[in-house]
Design a protein around this motif. Structure first.
Motif, short mmCIF file in Angstrom:
data_model
loop_
_atom_site.label_atom_id
_atom_site.label_comp_id
_atom_site.label_asym_id
_atom_site.label_seq_id
_atom_site.Cartn_x
_atom_site.Cartn_y
_atom_site.Cartn_z
N ASN A 207 3.41 6.52 -1.84
CA ASN A 207 4.24 5.68 -0.97
C ASN A 207 3.55 5.30 0.33
N TRP A 208 2.26 5.58 0.41
CA TRP A 208 1.53 5.30 1.64
C TRP A 208 0.22 4.63 1.26
N VAL A 209 0.17 3.31 1.43
CA VAL A 209 -0.98 2.53 0.94
C VAL A 209 -1.44 1.58 2.02
N ASN A 261 -10.15 5.31 9.29
CA ASN A 261 -9.20 6.07 10.11
C ASN A 261 -7.82 6.19 9.49
N SER A 262 -7.57 5.49 8.42
CA SER A 262 -6.24 5.52 7.81
C SER A 262 -6.06 6.78 6.96
N THR A 263 -4.84 7.28 6.98
CA THR A 263 -4.51 8.43 6.13
C THR A 263 -4.08 8.00 4.73
N ALA A 264 -3.96 6.69 4.52
CA ALA A 264 -3.60 6.19 3.18
C ALA A 264 -4.83 6.25 2.29
N PHE A 538 -3.29 12.48 -3.89
CA PHE A 538 -2.09 12.41 -3.07
C PHE A 538 -2.26 11.30 -2.05
N SER A 539 -1.31 10.39 -2.00
CA SER A 539 -1.36 9.29 -1.03
C SER A 539 0.04 9.03 -0.50
#
Length: 994
Positions: A207-209, A261-264, A538-539
């Motif tokens: 749910n994080w892209v 830098n993104s956590t996605a 995991f994203s």
């Protein structure tokens, strides 16, 4: 004016033709000409046009082997149609194919040649212009590849209604028939692809892209549609960037910084291979790994990106690919390409040079000195191992199968098959025109077009109504938007263990024809993440919330970033990442972990719990003791004590006490409707019956002993029938109260969920608290009246003097029920029943003990006091005391009257009362002798009052001489008593034995 227009168009066409020399096109004459637009090169060389001299056409660079294979698919299809005896017999299809160089400017240059030729033909200027080697009009165009290029081409071709059938442009904007009137395609539009991407993300519970799109008419609409689908599925987008193959280095660096830098971890990319290539190269340089790339169809199998040196960065790519088709004989056709044999294909020469990294000497353009335009060609795509400044000459005998290039990758023919299908679609539209029967045509009055003079708009009309079966047995027909609905294959990039190349493993499919929720199929066992792992990455912005918790909103963060909040009591969640906790059903409560609901604890005053057992034992003890007393009274029913206590009323009183103790048992156990309606009336009627018996009993004795002269009215009150009648009337009032209560607002069993969340208290809803108040209030009213009479009877003789015990029992009764009211109001649940049971038992035990235990003690343990003499002695003492008091009062009154008359003295009435003022018997007997004398002869009582002591003496014979004793006693008493008070005393002395 017409001649001027002709010259202008000819000049334009001449310029266009000059820009495209013979080696920059594939051309073949025919009766009907089809145009083609293919990306033979990936781009053009950057050149600063300062306009100091005449602008020159930009140079195309970076050869595209796949683009050349697509071109070959068009030529193969046309030659196959020309060889067919059934499809367009006696008609020959020709072609004019140009290189778009994957840019809009080059595509428009080629499109102008199609439009210019058609415009010349429409003007019919042959008689004015001496046009040798006339080329027929282009009646349809196959292409282009990129959606941005097709958009520009479609705008131009649409002005002249020249049909355009694209094989790779999937932008959903091109479905707008108001803007793109003549555009059709053999590839599904991106609307289904964007939906499929969102379905894949939802399938893997991401749910994080992040999103990246090409800055053109392909990337922007595609990623916009994906955002719409993601929003419906609660998928959040961390970043969204636009890219282009012409972006400068600073822009690329900025996008890479965002990605790094993104956590996605999942990145959705709507782009073509050339637009994405600069970004991937920079990511590889920085070695940014651990990302999952979700690829659109345009680059999912791009040879620019699917390179072994990029695999460590993009090895987790999952992409979409078109459904592969079969083209029989195409493999052999690809192998036959040769510069000397392919005279109609001006791109064959460059293909040969790029494939074998050599040059063909018969052309200055491909000489070693002119090969500088090959700078920047990517490795692995045929750039060769030689330097850009020198290539060896080609021999012409090179073997095309000895070199591995994307050109010979015919294992999965997707775009190539779409090209093949586009050509056959145009051919079948021409076939419909060729076989049209006048009167059944698509034009005015059912007319048909002339195949020999067919125009582009007529072909467009037939394409819109096309319906045929392809070589794979599938129906081909364009919908109202000019699209073909197709399915997608889902591929995963693997590294081949044999040669280290990137291979596309099919791991699923997406069926757009299936109903929603059943379109996506993925075989997870075939997927390799990062090229080797089987564990799904995991994203998500936040870790999954376990069952028993829900997602809590974090202020200022997207909805996908949340904190896990425990479900409140009474609610549960049995799934991960629950948006909200579900409430448990009314009779259920959440378990300790809030993962499920369990039945609520049922509470009532149970027979099996210690408290219920204790109350039951006390009730049974009360029943036993009451039964025991009743048995004793029954056995000793003829004894003076039993007779003196009004035997019949005592039996009824004991029966009512049995009912009182028994009624308490209705308050124990699970309340049912019938027990709820029975218990309060049973308790109320039992107690009223008990209090009524005590009231009548006390009132009767009081009336007897306080009456001066027995009258007929007194005798009626003393009658047994009237006593029972009074008991019945008092009880009947309570019965009426209960009947009205049960009729108007009957009590019922009630499951109370409000007192405690985890417990269901099964209680009795009383229906009307007012009725309950009347019931208890009436009982207390009778008890108050009884208390009043008992208090007045406190000085009766001991055998009759139950009054002090009744008074005490009534005090206990009042204390119990006054305490019951606040206790009843402040307790809840099963304790309400327990409080009432305790009150019933306490009041019942108080009545039983105070009224009967003393008599049972005398009957069982002091039988000497249970005699006629004892009873009569006690009664006579009271009678003589009353008579003496009356005599003394009259004597005092007479003395006062005499003193007032002058000291005259009156005579004292003669009686057996001896008055001894302030002195005692001078010869007293010992105590034992005195008691023996009293047992033999009677009794002697001393009654002290006023200023002296009166000694009363009565003698009795043996029981068998009762009759004579009674007569003697009457005779003696008649002599001693000379007034009406003496007569009343005699009557009271005989009352106990009547």
């Amino acid at each position: 004016m017409t001649l001027y227009s002709c010259c202008l168009i000819l000049l334009l066409f001449a310029w266009n033709t000059a820009a495209y020399g013979p080696n920059q096109r594939a051309q073949k004459k025919g009766d009907i000409i089809l145009g083609g637009l293919f990306p033979i090169h990936f781009g053009v060389a950057a050149k600063d046009q300062d306009l100091k001299s005449r602008p020159e056409s930009v140079e195309c660079i970076r050869y595209n082997f796949r683009g050349f294979r697509w071109l070959q698919a068009m030529i193969f299809a046309i030659e196959e149609i020309n060889s067919s005896p059934t499809l367009l017999p006696n008609m020959t299809l020709g072609y004019r194919i140009f290189d778009t160089c994957n840019t809009v400017s080059k595509a428009l240059e080629a499109t102008l040649s199609f439009v210019a030729q058609n415009k010349i033909d429409s003007l019919n200027l042959d008689e004015f212009c001496n046009c040798s080697e006339h080329i027929p009009s282009t009646i349809a165009v196959v292409g282009a590849t990129g959606s941005g290029i097709s958009t520009a081409v479609a705008n131009l071709l649409g002005l002249f209604y020249i049909p355009q059938v694209s094989y790779a442009s999937s932008s959903r904007l091109l479905s707008n028939k108001n803007q793109f009137k003549s555009f059709l395609r053999t590839i599904p539009n991106d609307e289904h692809q964007a939906t499929a991407m969102a379905d894949i993300i939802e399938y893997f519970r991401w749910n994080w892209v992040g999103t990246i799109a090409a800055d053109d008419d392909y990337g922007r609409p595609g990623i916009e549609k994906f955002r719409e689908e993601a929003e419906e599925r609660d998928i959040c987008i961390d970043f969204s960037e636009l890219i282009s193959q012409y972006s400068d280095e600073e822009e690329i660096q900025q996008v890479v910084e965002v990605i790094q830098n993104s956590t996605a971890r999942v990145i959705v990319v709507f782009s073509s291979g050339p637009d994405l290539e600069p970004l991937i190269k920079e990511i590889v340089r920085r070695n940014i790994t651990g990302k999952i790339w979700l690829a659109s169809e345009a680059w999912a199998s791009s040879s620019l990106i699917a390179m072994p040196e990029f695999f460590r960065v993009i090895g987790s790519t999952i992409g979409f690919a078109l459904k592969a088709g079969q083209i029989p004989g195409f493999r052999e056709f690809l192998q036959k390409v040769h510069p000397k044999k392919s005279t109609n294909n001006g791109f064959a020469k460059e293909f040969w040079e790029e494939t074998f990294n050599c040059y063909l000497p018969d052309g200055s353009k491909n000489s070693p000195a002119s090969t500088s335009f090959h700078k920047g060609h990517e490795e692995g795509l045929g750039a060769g191992n030689g330097t850009a400044a020198f290539r060896p000459p080609c021999t012409g005998d090179e073997n095309i199968t000895s070199v591995e290039t994307p050109y010979m990758d015919y294992t999965h023919l997707r775009i190539s098959y779409n090209v093949y299908l586009a050509v056959y679609s145009i051919a079948h539209a021409l076939q419909d025109i060729y076989t049209c029967t006048p009167g059944k045509g698509l034009f005015t009055n059912g007319s048909c077009a002339d195949i020999k003079k067919v125009e582009a708009w007529q072909v467009l009309k037939h394409l819109r109504h096309l319906n045929f079966t392809n070589n794979m047995g599938e129906q081909v027909d364009f919908d109202e938007f000019g699209d073909l609905v197709g399915n997608y294959s889902i591929i995963n990039w693997h590294l081949s263990p044999e040669d280290g190349s990137v291979v596309f493993e099919e791991v699923g499919h997406y069926n757009v024809y299936a109903k929603k929720g059943e379109r996506l199929f993925i075989n997870e066992n075939k997927i390799l993440w990062s090229g080797f792992s089987k564990e799904v990455p995991f994203s998500n912005c936040s870790r999954d919330c376990l069952p028993g918790t829900r997602k809590g909103i974090i202020e200022g963060e997207p909805t996908c970033c949340f904190e896990c909040v425990d479900c409140p009591d009474g609610e549960y969640s049995d799934e991960t990442d629950a948006s909200a906790c579900d409430k448990c059903p009314e009779d259920y409560w959440s378990n300790e972990n809030h993962t499920s609901c369990i039945p609520k604890q049922i509470e009532f005053l149970s027979w099996t719990e210690p408290f219920g057992i204790a109350l039951t034992l006390f009730a049974v003890l009360g029943i036993f003791l009451t039964s025991f007393v009743l048995g004793v009274f029954t056995k000793f029913r003829n004894t003076p004590i039993v007779k003196a206590t009004n035997r019949e009323l005592s039996y009824l009183l004991l029966f009512s006490l049995l009912c009182c103790f028994s009624s308490s048992l209705f308050f124990i156990g699970e309340p049912q409707n019938w027990t709820c309606r029975l218990r309060q009336p049973a308790f109320g009627i039992s107690f009223v019956l008990c209090i009524s018996c005590i009231l009548v009993k006390t009132n009767r004795v009081l009336l007897v002993f306080e009456a001066k002269i027995p009258t007929s009215l007194h005798r009626k009150w003393w009658g047994l029938n009237l006593q029972f009648l009074l008991v019945f009337l008092c009880t009947f009032v309570q019965i009426v109260i209960c009947v009205i209560w049960l009729y108007t607002a009957p009590p019922s069993s009630y499951r109370n969920h409000e007192l405690e969340d985890e417990i269901i208290f099964i209680t009795c809803h009383e229906g009307s608290l007012m009725a309950l108040g009347f019931l208890i209030g009436y009982t207390c009213l009778l008890a108050a009246i009884c208390f009043f009479f008992a208090f007045k009877s406190r000085k009766l003789p001991e055998n009759f003097n139950e009054a002090k015990f009744i008074t005490f029992s009534m005090l206990i009764f009042f204390i119990v029920w006054i305490s019951f009211i606040p206790a009843y109001a402040s307790t809840y649940g099963k304790f309400v029943s327990a409080v009432e049971v305790i009150a019933i038992l306490a009041a019942s035990f108080g009545l039983l003990a105070c009224i009967f235990f003393n008599k049972v003690y005398i009957i069982l343990f002091k039988p000497s006091r249970n005699t006629i003499e004892e009873v009569r002695c006690s009664t006579a003492a009271h009678a003589f005391k009353v008579a003496a008091r009356a005599t003394l009062r009259r004597s005092n009154v007479s003395r006062k009257r005499s003193n007032s008359l002058g000291g005259s003295t009156g005579s004292t009435p003669s009686s057996s009362i001896s008055s001894k003022s302030n002195h005692e018997d001078p010869f007293p007997l010992p105590a034992s002798a005195e008691r023996q004398r009293q047992q033999q002869r009677g009794c002697k009582q001393k009654v002290s009052f006023g200023s002296g002591t009166v000694t009363l003496s009565l003698s009795f014979e043996e029981p068998q001489k009762n009759a004579m004793a009674n007569r003697n006693a009457k005779r003696r008493n008649s002599l001693e008593a000379q007034n009406s008070d003496d007569s009343l005393m005699r009557h009271r002395a005989l009352l106990p034995l009547q």
